[in-house]
Structure formats: C-alpha cells, structure tokens
Design a protein around this motif. Sequence first.
Motif, mmCIF file in Angstrom:
data_model
loop_
_atom_site.group_PDB
_atom_site.id
_atom_site.type_symbol
_atom_site.label_atom_id
_atom_site.label_comp_id
_atom_site.label_asym_id
_atom_site.label_seq_id
_atom_site.Cartn_x
_atom_site.Cartn_y
_atom_site.Cartn_z
ATOM 1 N N LEU A 40 -30.413 -26.098 6.014
ATOM 2 C CA LEU A 40 -31.624 -25.793 6.994
ATOM 3 C C LEU A 40 -31.272 -26.584 8.030
ATOM 4 N N ASN A 41 -31.974 -25.935 9.141
ATOM 5 C CA ASN A 41 -31.777 -26.318 10.599
ATOM 6 C C ASN A 41 -32.705 -27.696 10.786
ATOM 7 N N PRO A 42 -32.225 -28.537 10.970
ATOM 8 C CA PRO A 42 -33.058 -30.032 11.153
ATOM 9 C C PRO A 42 -34.035 -29.869 12.396
ATOM 10 N N ARG A 43 -33.804 -29.075 13.508
ATOM 11 C CA ARG A 43 -34.606 -28.729 14.291
ATOM 12 C C ARG A 43 -35.895 -27.912 14.394
ATOM 13 N N LEU A 44 -35.920 -27.171 13.247
ATOM 14 C CA LEU A 44 -36.890 -26.285 13.135
ATOM 15 C C LEU A 44 -37.900 -26.522 11.718
ATOM 16 N N THR A 45 -39.057 -26.337 11.762
ATOM 17 C CA THR A 45 -39.832 -26.529 10.424
ATOM 18 C C THR A 45 -39.396 -25.583 9.570
ATOM 19 N N ILE A 46 -39.937 -25.394 8.462
ATOM 20 C CA ILE A 46 -39.661 -24.742 7.165
ATOM 21 C C ILE A 46 -40.204 -23.351 7.504
ATOM 22 N N ASP A 47 -41.578 -23.452 8.033
ATOM 23 C CA ASP A 47 -42.245 -22.190 8.475
ATOM 24 C C ASP A 47 -41.522 -21.541 9.512
ATOM 25 N N LYS A 48 -41.019 -22.008 10.585
ATOM 26 C CA LYS A 48 -40.301 -21.350 11.221
ATOM 27 C C LYS A 48 -39.114 -20.768 10.691
ATOM 28 N N MET A 49 -38.344 -21.519 10.169
ATOM 29 C CA MET A 49 -37.234 -20.888 9.107
ATOM 30 C C MET A 49 -37.567 -19.625 8.348
ATOM 31 N N LEU A 50 -38.830 -19.726 7.720
ATOM 32 C CA LEU A 50 -39.198 -18.698 7.034
ATOM 33 C C LEU A 50 -39.461 -17.178 7.644
ATOM 34 N N ASN A 51 -40.175 -17.518 8.941
ATOM 35 C CA ASN A 51 -40.236 -16.633 9.943
ATOM 36 C C ASN A 51 -39.048 -15.651 10.300
ATOM 37 N N LEU A 52 -38.125 -16.642 10.834
ATOM 38 C CA LEU A 52 -36.956 -16.071 11.171
ATOM 39 C C LEU A 52 -36.168 -15.324 10.098
ATOM 40 N N THR A 53 -36.012 -16.014 8.742
ATOM 41 C CA THR A 53 -35.516 -15.230 7.730
ATOM 42 C C THR A 53 -36.159 -13.822 7.484
ATOM 43 N N LEU A 54 -37.557 -13.780 7.509
ATOM 44 C CA LEU A 54 -37.980 -12.314 7.376
ATOM 45 C C LEU A 54 -37.570 -11.470 8.246
ATOM 46 N N LYS A 55 -37.832 -11.961 9.700
ATOM 47 C CA LYS A 55 -37.509 -11.083 10.898
ATOM 48 C C LYS A 55 -36.195 -10.633 10.667
ATOM 49 N N GLY A 56 -35.202 -11.584 10.355
ATOM 50 C CA GLY A 56 -33.678 -11.059 10.304
ATOM 51 C C GLY A 56 -33.527 -10.256 9.180
ATOM 52 N N GLY A 66 -35.658 -7.559 8.674
ATOM 53 C CA GLY A 66 -36.650 -6.660 8.719
ATOM 54 C C GLY A 66 -37.781 -6.627 7.969
ATOM 55 N N MET A 67 -38.407 -7.721 7.607
ATOM 56 C CA MET A 67 -39.499 -7.931 6.624
ATOM 57 C C MET A 67 -40.917 -8.185 7.576
ATOM 58 N N GLU A 68 -42.048 -8.132 6.905
ATOM 59 C CA GLU A 68 -43.116 -8.486 7.337
ATOM 60 C C GLU A 68 -43.874 -9.563 6.537
ATOM 61 N N ARG A 69 -44.429 -10.635 7.041
ATOM 62 C CA ARG A 69 -44.741 -11.961 6.386
ATOM 63 C C ARG A 69 -46.032 -11.517 5.296
ATOM 64 N N ASN A 70 -45.801 -11.723 4.117
ATOM 65 C CA ASN A 70 -47.057 -11.359 3.281
ATOM 66 C C ASN A 70 -47.407 -12.513 2.707
ATOM 67 N N GLU A 71 -48.604 -12.998 3.056
ATOM 68 C CA GLU A 71 -48.967 -14.329 2.600
ATOM 69 C C GLU A 71 -49.207 -14.594 1.008
ATOM 70 N N ASP A 72 -49.531 -13.704 0.339
ATOM 71 C CA ASP A 72 -49.653 -13.436 -1.241
ATOM 72 C C ASP A 72 -48.172 -13.824 -1.786
#
Length: 208
Positions: free
Chosen positions: A90-106, A108-114
């Motif tokens: 895990l990147n110590p400079r990023l929140t988990i939420d930021k890492m989640l969004n980057l993972t999805l973007k990388g 090619g996925m949209e964030r689905n809260e469900d």
Amino acid sequence: MLYLEDYKIEYSNGTKIEYGNIHVKPGEFVGLFGKSGCGKTSLLESLFSTTFPGKVTYKTALLEGKPLPKPGPEFYKRVSYCPQYAQAALNPRLTIDKMLNLTLKGNGMERNEDEVDSLLIKLKLEKELLKRYPSQLSGGQIQRMVMFLCNIKKPHILIMDEPSSAIDLITLKEISEFIVSLKGDTTMLMVAHSRPLLKKIADRIIDF
C-alpha cells in the motif's frame, strides 16, 4: 488457467530451482507448501512480479491458454498478486479510498458502491476505513484491505503469498472464510507455511 512445463529459474549467484510441471485448472484453488527457502515465493515472483531479478526458462508457459505475457497493465487486469508483506503493498501517502479509485481506473472499471460495500462486508471491514491512510490501520486491517483491493477488480486469477502470516487468529479466520467464498469463481494460487490450513481450504496442494 496456468500451465507450466519444465519451468526453471536461475539467479545471478548460480542458485537454480527446477519446478518441473505445474498445472492449475480454471476455478481451482491450489496451495503451495514447503519449507522456507524452497522457492515458493520465487515461483510467484518469477511469474507475476515486474521486479523478478532471475532468469526464467521453460518448455511451455501458458496463462488462459495463451503464452504467458510479461507483467504489465493488461496482464494485471486479469491477475491480482498479493505479496508476502501486505504493508509494503500500500502507498503510505494515499488513503485507501484513493487507492481504490486508482485501482478501478487502471482496470477500466467504474466504481460501484454496492460492490464496494459487499466486498467490505465479506472482509468484515468498516467503510469508514476507506478514508484512512495505511499507517492508521492495524496489521489485520491492512492485510484485509490488500485482499479488498486485489479482488475489487474481479481478477481471473488471484495469487496470494502468505496471506496468513503475521496476523492474529481472528483475522486469519476472517481471511480464510473470505478465500473459501471465492472458490469455484476465481482461480487461486496460494503460498502458506501451514499445511493444515491449506488442507482445510485448498482444493489441492503442491508440495515443494
């Protein structure tokens, strides 16, 4: 899913490890067991890491029926690799939420809260933890967050190197239950020092 024939690695110091033939069927959960230093982690790194320092030779190496590609963006859309030390993943400079969004973007996925909520519940993680930095999480929470980030992109094959190490028994139980819930839907390859654990949750064990 994964088909290796006469697979070997060699390091610059002359150390050689011969793995022979390893076959993992689609949807199968295979455990890798052996003493420390026998080459379990080296095998995973040679296959799925971008920083493996050794030389690899083989007669055949296929992933999903095609020649094994070099790790890269397209490769990691199909493969999730959980390294041995979750804290370093895990990147110590990023929140988990930021890492989640980057993972999805990388991927090619949209964030689905469900789907986010469902996966967090399965891993027994509170959603408010997404706002935190890795340093604000316990060791067990970090281990489960790595599993969360590895699985949110729905990989074809999940690679786990000692996900049961350095965690308490409660966290071990929670992670084991989560892994078992993936059986049949996700192909999994897992290294562990505990043969009883692998015997309990894996479909098959390869001994080194």
